[in-house]
Design a protein around this motif. Structure first.
Motif, PDB file in Angstrom:
ATOM      1  N   GLU A  54     -48.433  16.745  25.727  1.00 27.78           N
ATOM      2  CA  GLU A  54     -47.692  16.526  27.276  1.00 27.78           C
ATOM      3  C   GLU A  54     -47.400  14.801  27.205  1.00 27.78           C
ATOM      4  N   LEU A  55     -48.229  14.129  26.628  1.00 25.84           N
ATOM      5  CA  LEU A  55     -47.863  12.581  26.305  1.00 25.84           C
ATOM      6  C   LEU A  55     -46.474  12.396  25.729  1.00 25.84           C
ATOM      7  N   MET A  56     -46.381  13.226  24.788  1.00 28.22           N
ATOM      8  CA  MET A  56     -45.417  12.800  23.813  1.00 28.22           C
ATOM      9  C   MET A  56     -43.998  13.420  24.303  1.00 28.22           C
ATOM     10  N   GLN A  57     -43.816  14.177  25.510  1.00 28.00           N
ATOM     11  CA  GLN A  57     -42.717  14.789  26.050  1.00 28.00           C
ATOM     12  C   GLN A  57     -41.890  13.294  26.684  1.00 28.00           C
ATOM     13  N   ILE A  99     -43.633   3.986  29.930  1.00 29.56           N
ATOM     14  CA  ILE A  99     -43.828   4.433  31.119  1.00 29.56           C
ATOM     15  C   ILE A  99     -45.398   4.692  31.264  1.00 29.56           C
ATOM     16  N   PRO A 100     -45.999   3.625  32.211  1.00 30.34           N
ATOM     17  CA  PRO A 100     -47.548   3.690  32.392  1.00 30.34           C
ATOM     18  C   PRO A 100     -47.865   5.023  32.850  1.00 30.34           C
ATOM     19  N   LYS A 101     -49.103   5.400  32.177  1.00 34.49           N
ATOM     20  CA  LYS A 101     -49.631   6.880  32.276  1.00 34.49           C
ATOM     21  C   LYS A 101     -51.247   6.691  33.026  1.00 34.49           C
ATOM     22  N   TYR A 102     -52.137   6.034  32.142  1.00 27.46           N
ATOM     23  CA  TYR A 102     -53.499   6.274  32.509  1.00 27.46           C
ATOM     24  C   TYR A 102     -54.102   4.761  32.391  1.00 27.46           C
ATOM     25  N   VAL A 161     -46.408   5.514  27.632  1.00 28.95           N
ATOM     26  CA  VAL A 161     -45.384   6.100  26.394  1.00 28.95           C
ATOM     27  C   VAL A 161     -44.056   5.378  26.685  1.00 28.95           C
ATOM     28  N   ILE A 162     -43.659   5.018  25.349  1.00 31.51           N
ATOM     29  CA  ILE A 162     -42.262   4.271  25.016  1.00 31.51           C
ATOM     30  C   ILE A 162     -41.201   5.208  24.829  1.00 31.51           C
ATOM     31  N   PRO A 163     -40.452   5.416  25.722  1.00 30.29           N
ATOM     32  CA  PRO A 163     -39.326   6.303  25.553  1.00 30.29           C
ATOM     33  C   PRO A 163     -38.331   5.970  24.203  1.00 30.29           C
TER      34      PRO A 163
END
Length: 348
Positions: A54-57, A99-102, A161-163
C-alpha cells in the motif's frame, strides 16, 4: 462486544500516570487513543504495522524523520506545542518531496501538569494531523518528577513516501537557480518572543505554524525538477541558504528589498538588534528552482493558501567561496553567515 471506555478522572498528572498500571492505561485510552481515534492506534500494540504494498503505491522510497519539541510557552498565539510537533514533522518529510503518511507521538509529561492543558494539546495535534492528511499511529508516555521537566515535551517521528523521479536535496542547487520563499518570514520567532512577555508589545504576533506538504506537491506538479527545498525553522532562512551554498558548492545572492517581512516583525528586530533572516519559522520553506520554471512555480505557490505571499528573493551564482550575500537597500553587499550561538532558546 465493545469493551467499556476508560476515563481519566485525575485533574493533574501524577507519577502513577507513567508507571505502567491502571492510571497510565486510563490516560492512554482516554486522552490519546480517544482523541487520535484510528484503527491502528486502537490496537494498543507496541508498534504500528503497515502494508508495504500500500505504501509503495505512492512511490519507491520511504522518507523518515524525527524531531523533538520543547517550546516555551506551551501555548502561544496561533498554535501550541501539539500543532507545532505535527506540522514540524510533516514539513521535514514534505520538503524531500515525500507524501507524509504516518506519525508517532512520544510525550514526556511533568508531574503536576494540568490534564485539561494536556487535552487541549492532544486535540490540537489531532486537528493538525487531520488537516495535513496524516495519521498518528503509535506513541509513548513518560512522566518525570515535578521540577525535572517543564509541563510537556513531545517527540514526533514521521514516515512518508517519495514519488518516482523526485530528487530534492540541498546538494542539488545549480548556478542560475532562483531562490523562493513562500511568504513573510520570522513570524514564529517573533510570536514566541512576544508570548513570553519579554517585550510587552501592544501588538498581536501569531506563529506561522502550518503544514507545507500540499504546497510542495503543488510546486512539483509545475516543476518536477525542483532542485532543493528546506523548511526554515531554527536558524531561519539564513541558515537554510548557508546549508544550500555549502552542500552545493555555490554562492547565493539575495535582494534585501525582495525579502518579505511583516512590519511588526521588522520592528521587533529593530528593537532587539536582530535579523529576521535568522528568526525561526514553522510554516515557511526555501526552495531553489530552475530559472526557466521559477515564474510558473511562483504563480502556482501564490494560488495556494500556504504560499499566497511567496516571493523570489535571490539567485544562485557562481563563486569559489560557497557563501550567501545580501544586496542591501543601499546598494552594498553583506555576507550572511550561519547563525552563531543561540539567538532565541526553546523556540520550537
Amino acid at each position: 462486544m465493545n469493551k467499556p471506555k476508560r476515563t481519566l478522572r485525575a485533574k493533574t498528572i501524577t507519577m502513577a500516570h507513567g508507571a505502567g498500571g491502571k492510571a497510565m492505561r486510563d490516560l492512554i485510552e482516554d486522552v490519546f487513543v480517544g482523541t487520535f481515534a484510528n484503527p491502528d492506534l486502537e490496537q494498543l500494540e507496541d508498534q504500528a504495522r503497515f502494508e508495504l504494498a500500500e505504501l509503495m503505491q505512492s512511490g519507491a522510497q520511504l522518507a523518515f524523520t524525527t524531531d523533538s519539541y520543547v517550546v516555551d510557552p506551551v501555548e502561544f498565539p496561533g498554535g501550541d506545542i501539539g500543532s507545532l510537533a505535527v506540522n514540524g514533522t510533516v514539513n521535514d518529510i514534505a520538503v524531500s518531496g515525500a507524501i507524509p503518511k504516518y506519525l508517532s507521538c512520544g510525550m514526556i509529561l511533568e508531574e503536576g501538569l494540568d490534564v485539561e492543558l494536556l487535552r487541549r494539546v492532544v486535540a490540537s495535534m489531532k486537528a493538525a494531523a487531520d488537516k495535513a492528511g496524516v495519521t498518528i499511529v503509535t506513541g509513548d508516555t513518560k512522566v518525570v518528577p515535578k521540577g525535572k521537566g517543564d509541563k510537556i515535551f513531545i517527540n514526533t517521528s514521521g514516515i512518508g513516501v517519495i514519488p518516482e523521479g523526485v530528487d530534492i536535496s540541498a546538494a542539488n542547487c545549480r548556478v542560475g537557480d532562483k531562490i523562493i520563499v513562500n511568504g513573510l518570514i520570522g513570524d514564529h520567532g517573533a510570536a514566541i518572543l512576544n508570548a513570553r512577555g519579554d517585550l510587552a508589545l501592544d501588538v498581536t504576533l501569531e506563529t506561522d505554524c502550518q503544514a507545507l506538504n500540499e504546497l510542495v506537491q503543488t510546486m512539483l506538479k509545475v516543476c518536477p525538477d525542483v532542485h532543493a527545498i528546506r523548511d526554515a525553522s531554527r536558524g531561519g532562512v539564513a541558515t537554510v541558504l548557508c546549508e544550500f551554498a555549502e552542500s552545493s558548492a555555490v554562492s547565493i545572492r539575495l535582494q534585501e528589498e525582495q525579502i518579505p517581512v511583516r512590519d511588526t516583525v521588522r520592528g521587533v528586530c529593530e528593537i532587539l538588534g536582530l535579523d529576521a533572516l535568522y528568526f525561526a519559522n514553522e510554516g515557511k520553506l526555501v526552495a531553489a528552482v530552475p530559472a526557466d520554471k521559477a515564474e510558473a512555480v511562483l504563480a502556482a505557490m501564490r494560488n495556494h493558501p500556504a504560499g499566497k505571499d511567496s516571493a523570489i528573493i535571490g539567485e544562485v551564482i557562481e563563486s569559489n567561496y560557497n557563501r550567501v550575500l545580501v544586496k542591501t537597500h543601499f546598494g552594498g553587499e553583506r555576507i550572511l553567515d550561519m547563525l552563531v550561538g543561540e539567538q532565541l532558546p526553546r523556540i520550537c
